[in-house]
Write a protein that holds these residues in place. Structure first.
Motif, PDB file in Angstrom:
ATOM      1  N   PRO A 744     -16.993 -56.016  -3.069  1.00 57.05           N
ATOM      2  CA  PRO A 744     -17.642 -55.902  -4.383  1.00 57.05           C
ATOM      3  C   PRO A 744     -19.159 -55.748  -4.261  1.00 57.05           C
ATOM      4  N   GLY A 745     -19.740 -55.012  -5.206  1.00 56.29           N
ATOM      5  CA  GLY A 745     -21.184 -54.850  -5.227  1.00 56.29           C
ATOM      6  C   GLY A 745     -21.654 -53.780  -4.267  1.00 56.29           C
ATOM      7  N   PRO A 746     -22.961 -53.525  -4.247  1.00 60.62           N
ATOM      8  CA  PRO A 746     -23.522 -52.491  -3.389  1.00 60.62           C
ATOM      9  C   PRO A 746     -23.517 -52.902  -1.918  1.00 60.62           C
ATOM     10  N   GLN A 747     -23.408 -51.907  -1.031  1.00 58.84           N
ATOM     11  CA  GLN A 747     -23.493 -52.111   0.407  1.00 58.84           C
ATOM     12  C   GLN A 747     -24.660 -51.287   0.948  1.00 58.84           C
ATOM     13  N   SER A 748     -25.126 -51.619   2.124  1.00 58.70           N
ATOM     14  CA  SER A 748     -26.221 -50.876   2.733  1.00 58.70           C
ATOM     15  C   SER A 748     -25.676 -49.744   3.596  1.00 58.70           C
ATOM     16  N   MET A 749     -26.526 -48.773   3.885  1.00 59.48           N
ATOM     17  CA  MET A 749     -26.180 -47.681   4.796  1.00 59.48           C
ATOM     18  C   MET A 749     -27.443 -47.253   5.522  1.00 59.48           C
ATOM     19  N   GLU A 750     -27.302 -46.985   6.821  1.00 60.70           N
ATOM     20  CA  GLU A 750     -28.415 -46.511   7.632  1.00 60.70           C
ATOM     21  C   GLU A 750     -28.136 -45.070   8.065  1.00 60.70           C
ATOM     22  N   VAL A 751     -29.198 -44.250   8.044  1.00 60.40           N
ATOM     23  CA  VAL A 751     -29.088 -42.852   8.453  1.00 60.40           C
ATOM     24  C   VAL A 751     -30.236 -42.548   9.415  1.00 60.40           C
ATOM     25  N   LEU A 752     -29.902 -42.007  10.577  1.00 59.38           N
ATOM     26  CA  LEU A 752     -30.896 -41.583  11.567  1.00 59.38           C
ATOM     27  C   LEU A 752     -30.734 -40.090  11.777  1.00 59.38           C
ATOM     28  N   GLN A 753     -31.786 -39.330  11.445  1.00 58.19           N
ATOM     29  CA  GLN A 753     -31.732 -37.889  11.599  1.00 58.19           C
ATOM     30  C   GLN A 753     -32.478 -37.469  12.856  1.00 58.19           C
ATOM     31  N   PRO A 754     -32.076 -36.355  13.478  1.00 57.15           N
ATOM     32  CA  PRO A 754     -32.793 -35.898  14.679  1.00 57.15           C
ATOM     33  C   PRO A 754     -34.205 -35.470  14.329  1.00 57.15           C
ATOM     34  N   SER A 755     -35.181 -35.966  15.096  1.00 58.30           N
ATOM     35  CA  SER A 755     -36.576 -35.609  14.852  1.00 58.30           C
ATOM     36  C   SER A 755     -37.038 -34.464  15.733  1.00 58.30           C
ATOM     37  N   ASN A 756     -36.405 -34.282  16.873  1.00 61.71           N
ATOM     38  CA  ASN A 756     -36.763 -33.202  17.803  1.00 61.71           C
ATOM     39  C   ASN A 756     -35.492 -32.744  18.515  1.00 61.71           C
ATOM     40  N   PRO A 757     -34.573 -32.094  17.793  1.00 57.79           N
ATOM     41  CA  PRO A 757     -33.267 -31.771  18.378  1.00 57.79           C
ATOM     42  C   PRO A 757     -33.377 -30.767  19.516  1.00 57.79           C
ATOM     43  N   ALA A 758     -32.459 -30.906  20.473  1.00 58.57           N
ATOM     44  CA  ALA A 758     -32.427 -29.995  21.609  1.00 58.57           C
ATOM     45  C   ALA A 758     -32.176 -28.565  21.137  1.00 58.57           C
ATOM     46  N   GLY A 760     -30.831 -24.960  20.668  1.00 60.62           N
ATOM     47  CA  GLY A 760     -29.552 -24.308  20.847  1.00 60.62           C
ATOM     48  C   GLY A 760     -28.337 -25.168  20.605  1.00 60.62           C
ATOM     49  N   VAL A 761     -28.535 -26.444  20.208  1.00 59.49           N
ATOM     50  CA  VAL A 761     -27.419 -27.350  19.958  1.00 59.49           C
ATOM     51  C   VAL A 761     -27.143 -27.392  18.458  1.00 59.49           C
ATOM     52  N   ALA A 762     -25.919 -27.138  18.048  1.00 63.75           N
ATOM     53  CA  ALA A 762     -25.565 -27.108  16.631  1.00 63.75           C
ATOM     54  C   ALA A 762     -25.682 -28.500  16.019  1.00 63.75           C
ATOM     55  N   HIS A 763     -26.095 -28.556  14.763  1.00 65.84           N
ATOM     56  CA  HIS A 763     -26.243 -29.833  14.050  1.00 65.84           C
ATOM     57  C   HIS A 763     -24.882 -30.328  13.573  1.00 65.84           C
ATOM     58  N   ASN A 764     -24.586 -31.620  13.827  1.00 63.65           N
ATOM     59  CA  ASN A 764     -23.345 -32.237  13.379  1.00 63.65           C
ATOM     60  C   ASN A 764     -23.623 -33.641  12.856  1.00 63.65           C
ATOM     61  N   PHE A 765     -22.591 -34.274  12.260  1.00 66.12           N
ATOM     62  CA  PHE A 765     -22.691 -35.634  11.744  1.00 66.12           C
ATOM     63  C   PHE A 765     -21.898 -36.581  12.653  1.00 66.12           C
ATOM     64  N   LEU A 766     -22.434 -37.771  12.881  1.00 67.09           N
ATOM     65  CA  LEU A 766     -21.740 -38.800  13.657  1.00 67.09           C
ATOM     66  C   LEU A 766     -21.673 -40.077  12.827  1.00 67.09           C
ATOM     67  N   TYR A 767     -20.454 -40.515  12.507  1.00 66.10           N
ATOM     68  CA  TYR A 767     -20.241 -41.762  11.783  1.00 66.10           C
ATOM     69  C   TYR A 767     -20.006 -42.869  12.815  1.00 66.10           C
ATOM     70  N   VAL A 768     -20.947 -43.800  12.910  1.00 66.92           N
ATOM     71  CA  VAL A 768     -20.809 -44.935  13.814  1.00 66.92           C
ATOM     72  C   VAL A 768     -20.124 -46.051  13.033  1.00 66.92           C
ATOM     73  N   ASN A 792     -28.263 -33.284  18.697  1.00 63.98           N
ATOM     74  CA  ASN A 792     -28.606 -32.817  17.345  1.00 63.98           C
ATOM     75  C   ASN A 792     -27.677 -33.420  16.300  1.00 63.98           C
ATOM     76  N   LEU A 793     -27.666 -34.764  16.252  1.00 66.97           N
ATOM     77  CA  LEU A 793     -26.757 -35.490  15.378  1.00 66.97           C
ATOM     78  C   LEU A 793     -27.518 -36.215  14.278  1.00 66.97           C
ATOM     79  N   THR A 794     -27.027 -36.117  13.048  1.00 65.39           N
ATOM     80  CA  THR A 794     -27.421 -37.047  12.000  1.00 65.39           C
ATOM     81  C   THR A 794     -26.425 -38.200  12.036  1.00 65.39           C
ATOM     82  N   VAL A 795     -26.936 -39.399  12.300  1.00 66.52           N
ATOM     83  CA  VAL A 795     -26.093 -40.571  12.537  1.00 66.52           C
ATOM     84  C   VAL A 795     -25.997 -41.378  11.250  1.00 66.52           C
ATOM     85  N   ILE A 796     -24.776 -41.692  10.812  1.00 70.43           N
ATOM     86  CA  ILE A 796     -24.537 -42.444   9.575  1.00 70.43           C
ATOM     87  C   ILE A 796     -23.826 -43.742   9.925  1.00 70.43           C
ATOM     88  N   VAL A 797     -24.385 -44.875   9.482  1.00 65.80           N
ATOM     89  CA  VAL A 797     -23.783 -46.185   9.727  1.00 65.80           C
ATOM     90  C   VAL A 797     -23.532 -46.862   8.382  1.00 65.80           C
TER      91      VAL A 797
END
Length: 978
Positions: A744-758, A760-768, A792-797
């Motif tokens: 019940p109620g709101p929950q927190s979520m953390e997101v870390l986006q790539p700041s300097n991706p390698a 030629g690497v395609a961008h994808n999402f990673l759910y930890v 090149n991952l946007t990480v979602i927790v």
């Protein structure tokens, strides 16, 4: 006197042989008879019952010696029978054979009383404690100097075990690499009971809740019949049942280098009768979940009698309570607590009644109003307000209903904005909606700015230092000029009394007691002003609003807690009539009414050498150069959607087409458009929803609504609300997530986006996938190794209110973790965080989130592309195999068996999407080695393409090294799928 001492005193008559006593006679047939008699337990009782003391015990020994002498002198076997008949009938005590070892002796082996368990290393004594002789491998021994019955116990202290310092364990019924252990760990500050079937096969029977741990705690594991019970300082903390093993001896078990055991004891436990606890339920029209003594959950769906599964001994306390109320009803317990006597408890009375509908009003206050404003709640319930003060909408709402207060018609010559205008009704009237009205237009066309991009030194002629001391320019930002107070007032222009001042936070974070912020109506050399400050507060940052009058300070309103503000965050202070508002990124955080100060000019003030940049100030209503509107278009809508900007400024939309929020945002301020309430049966996603206001109106926000497809296991996926909160100094974005499936109620979520991706690497999402509420260990490992840029991952927790197993609980609509992940969160991520529109969605987890990752990808192959899961209980057979840790997520065993158990039938039913390409990586050796081998074989048997890690011993945690192996494998699989 101890049992051993009694035996030693009888030595002239008896010798110990293989745990039995025999007469010193020559006659082998007589000796054999005596051995049989002794092994039957009568003489052993004489020697081992601690309470037989003094004359009584001396008489027993004397009588025994006479019998033995008669037998050895050639007496008839009848004398043996006569001797037996003359002995009193003895009953074992609660601990019929008790032994102990405090290990207070020379360093080295444990000694002759102990035997090392076959296949394990021998524990050793170091500084009067037992420690592993070989860390990173099993070290185990059992007490072999005595023989024990099936009902037995072991107890000891673990002086070096707390937090994540896992291990060691005490054991009962230990023999031939089998037995039961009470292990400290599995998760911080918990213990758990495990069954050892061999040195590489373990089954957790049940775990404890989180405990308060001290080095002096006495831990005890007791086995009586099929019941295994764990105690901490005499208090029962776990009880479970298992029938695999009934013989063996108490002992010890350890693995890690830091493991220590001291003050060990063990012995026999006499079995005692147990009795059931139960009663009757009446008036029930749904399902109620009952508990006894805070556990032993029992779901009841029909009126009549009930009985808890766990029986209790005579003298034990019982306390029946309601854990989960049936929908729309309240159940109360009568005669629910007491002490078990010598019969079953049958008089617990659970009475359920239907709840009367409860509704609550929605309202708040209006300030600054000089005409008539028309307000709405949830797109209707129109309310005309013509005076400042409190207001209340006519229509009351039920608990759990959403509300969204908005402005339908603005007053002539004014603009009214709504703060705290949307949310969910709780169990009280809503009274905190704040409507603030300001006068538009007028002569307020003045706007001034300063970027401080000039040489270090004083601010220059456009500013006048306050009498406390001057600010200074340092590296093209403005900073406090000394360790105390300093400030400057903008004096190059003449300002109206209605004015504003704003600054931007820099990348140099505050420390200690530093603060800095914008000021308005500054006069009298800065001794009179209103000031909004960003206060570091020793690491617990707050936003506060103050009035300074003749040099004295008064805080106005309440403090607003925040995380450390990221570079670029905009702090603004506005004064309009008697309304003073302090804003963060365009959203009011503190708003008050005060009439003490008028006139003056905007400025900046600091305590210490705190820094800000890019000042803007002017008269309120100063034209389009000062503030801009936020808007865009909505499509696919078939009901009413409520949008928020920066967590407020609620806007109800009922038709497709363009929209604009009523509140303008200052140039340079952030905006963040989210869905506060989705239309029934639809999910609405926002793209281009966040950014920084430039020099024109924002018109490109896109809201796309689609008909919801529903979720597995009983739950829809609509209604997710995501609000941006802040970005910390490590670049991690923090969000607040509200979903009907994850509460019940709101929950927190953390997101870390790539700041300097390698390149030629395609961008994808990673759910930890976290293993517990607040667990971000996986994110920390990924960031520390820079894996988000390497791949090149946007990480979602995400986070959850309970230990998540990623299932839908059919008994609790707030615990639909499966639906939340697949139907709520994944669509939101796709709509709001995509950069290419072709991203893959990866899952990673271990332990409970490992089995959760597998069920998520198998049940939702269209939502999740790849999964890497490590060291998880794939052989799990029951929903409550890990106690409430697992049963809270699955709800019922029927749900677990049908929808989540990794059986051959379940895997076969979901195998088709995984036969052509490799989409699954599994591994793990530390805790669930056999489970992983079994699951590897199961996937292979069903034709599912997958990769299995080469078994490697690693600690059962996020940071043991397996994440890098897993992500490398997922990246390879990802490339092959494109």
């Amino acid at each position: 006197m101890s049992p051993r001492a009694v035996f030693d005193r009888a030595a002239p008559v008896m010798n110990r042989r293989n745990g039995h006593c025999v007469a010193n006679c020559v006659n082998s047939s007589i000796r054999q008879t005596i051995v049989l008699w002794w092994g039957g337990g009568v003489a052993r009782s004489v020697l081992s019952v601690p309470r037989y003391r003094g004359a009584s015990r001396r008489q027993d020994r004397s009588r025994l010696r006479r019998v033995l002498r008669s037998l050895c002198s050639g007496g008839s076997i009848l004398l043996l029978v006569a001797g037996l008949l003359t002995l009193p009938l003895l009953v074992p005590s609660a601990y019929a054979a008790t032994v102990s070892d405090n290990f207070n002796r020379a360093n080295g082996g444990l000694g002759s009383n102990w035997t090392t368990l076959s296949g394990t290393a021998a524990p050793q004594i170091v500084s009067n404690t037992v420690q592993p002789s070989s860390s990173g491998t099993l070290n185990s021994a059992y007490w072999s100097a005595n023989t024990f019955g099936s009902n037995q116990y072991a107890a000891a202290s673990f002086p070096n075990s707390s937090g994540t310092h896992y291990g060691p364990a005490i054991a009962v019924r230990l023999s031939n690499s089998k037995g039961y252990i009470l292990w400290y760990g599995n998760s911080a500050n918990t213990v758990s009971i495990w069954r050892m079937d061999n040195l590489s096969s373990w089954t957790q029977l049940k775990g404890s809740a989180r405990l308060t741990i001290a080095a002096t705690d006495v831990w005890q594991l007791q086995a009586v019949g099929s019941t295994l019970t764990a105690y901490q300082n005499g208090k029962q903390i776990i009880t479970t049942t298992d029938t695999h093993y009934t013989t063996g001896a108490p002992g010890i078990w350890m693995y890690y280098a830091g493991n220590q055991i001291t003050n060990w004891s063990g012995g026999d436990v006499a079995s005692a009768p147990t009795y059931s606890v139960g009663g009757t339920v009446s008036g029930l029209s749904g399902t109620v979940v009952l508990q006894d003594n805070g556990g032993d959950n029992l779901s009841v769906s029909a009126n009549g009698s009930f009985t808890f599964a766990t029986k209790l001994a005579s003298g034990a306390a019982y306390a029946a309570t309601v854990r989960t109320q049936p929908s729309g009803q309240t159940c109360t317990v009568g005669s629910g607590s007491g002490t078990v006597g010598s019969a079953n408890v049958t008089n617990v009375a659970v009475t359920c009644t239907t709840n009367a509908p409860v509704t609550y009003s929605v309202g708040g206050t209006v300030s600054g109003l000089s005409g008539t404003v028309v307000l709405q709640d949830n797109g209707g319930d129109n309310l005309s307000v013509a005076a400042n003060g409190s207001f209340t909408f006519a229509t009351k709402l039920a608990s759990g209903a959403a509300y969204a207060a908005t402005v339908l018609t603005q007053p002539s010559g004014q603009t009214c904005t709504v703060g705290s205008g949307s949310g969910t009704v709780g169990s009280a009237n809503v009274t905190n909606v704040a409507v603030t009205c300001t006068t538009s237009g007028g002569s307020g066309t003045l706007t001034a700015s300063d970027d401080f991009n000039r040489a270090d030194g004083a601010l220059g002629s456009n500013w006048t230092a306050m009498s406390d001391g001057a600010l200074t320019i340092s590296s093209q930002v403005v900073a406090g000029g000394n360790a105390g107070l300093s400030g400057d007032t903008r004096t190059a222009e003449t300002y109206q009394s209605d004015q504003y001042s704003q600054v931007q936070v820099t990348s140099t974070q505050l420390t200690g007691s530093q603060w800095i912020g914008p000021a308005v109506r500054s006069q009298n050399s800065g001794q009179d002003l209103y000031l909004g400050i960003y206060f570091w507060n020793g690491g617990s940052p707050e936003l506060r609003l103050y009035e300074r009058n003749s040099g004295g300070w008064t805080q106005l309103g309440s403090s607003y807690s925040t995380s450390g503000l990221a570079a670029g965050a905009v702090l603004a202070l506005t004064a309009t009539g008697s309304t003073i508002s302090f804003l963060l990124n365009g959203s009011p955080v503190v708003t008050v009414t005060d009439t003490d100060l008028t006139g003056g000019a905007p400025g900046i003030m600091s305590y210490g050498t705190a820094r800000v940049d890019n000042w803007v100030g002017g008269n309120n209503g100063g034209g389009s150069s000062a503030s801009y509107t936020i808007g865009g278009t909505v499509s696919g809508l078939s009901g009413t959607v409520v949008l928020n900007d920066n967590g407020g400024d609620a806007l109800s939309l009922t038709a497709n087409g363009p929209f604009t929020f009523p509140t303008s945002i200052l140039a340079g301020a952030s905006y963040n458009v989210t869905v506060a309430s989705a239309p029934a049966g639809q999910t609405c996603a926002v793209s281009n929803g966040s950014g920084t206001v430039g020099s024109g109106n924002v018109t490109n926000v896109v809201v796309t609504c689609t008909t919801s497809s529903g979720g597995g296991g009983g739950g829809g996926g609509s209604g997710i609300q995501v609000q941006y909160q802040s970005t910390d100094s490590n670049g991690v974005q923090h969000y607040q997530v509200t979903s009907p499936d994850n509460g019940p109620g709101p929950q927190s979520m953390e997101v870390l986006q790539p700041s300097n991706p390698a390149a030629g690497v395609a961008h994808n999402f990673l759910y930890v996938l976290p293993i517990a509420p607040g667990d971000d260990g996986g994110l920390q490992v990924i960031q520390s190794l820079n894996l988000q840029n390497q791949y090149n991952l946007t990480v979602i927790v995400p986070s959850f209110s309970i230990n998540p197993w990623y299932a839908d609980n059919p008994l609790d609509a707030n615990l639909h973790e499966d639906t939340f992940m697949a139907m709520d969160l994944q669509p939101w991520v796709k709509a709001n965080l995509s950069t290419t529109g072709s991203e893959q969605h990866w899952l990673i987890g271990f332990s409970k989130s490992g089995i959760g990752g597998q069920t998520l990808i198998l049940r939702h192959p269209d939502k999740f592309t790849l999964a890497a899961t490590w060291d998880f209980p794939a052989d799990m057979t029951a929903y409550d195999q890990f106690g409430t840790n697992s049963s809270d997520s699955y709800g019922t065993d029927a749900n677990f068996q049908a929808n989540y158990r990794l059986t051959a039938a379940f895997v076969a039913a979901h195998a088709a999407p995984f036969k052509a390409n490799n989409r699954i990586w599994i591994g793990g050796y530390q805790v669930f080695q056999q489970d992983m081998a079994d699951y590897d074989a199961l996937l292979t048997a069903q034709g599912i393409q997958h990769t299995t890690e080469t078994p490697t011993s690693m600690p059962h945690d996020w940071d043991s090294g397996w994440i890098t192996i897993a992500l490398s494998a997922l990246h390879s699989d990802s490339v092959n799928l494109r």
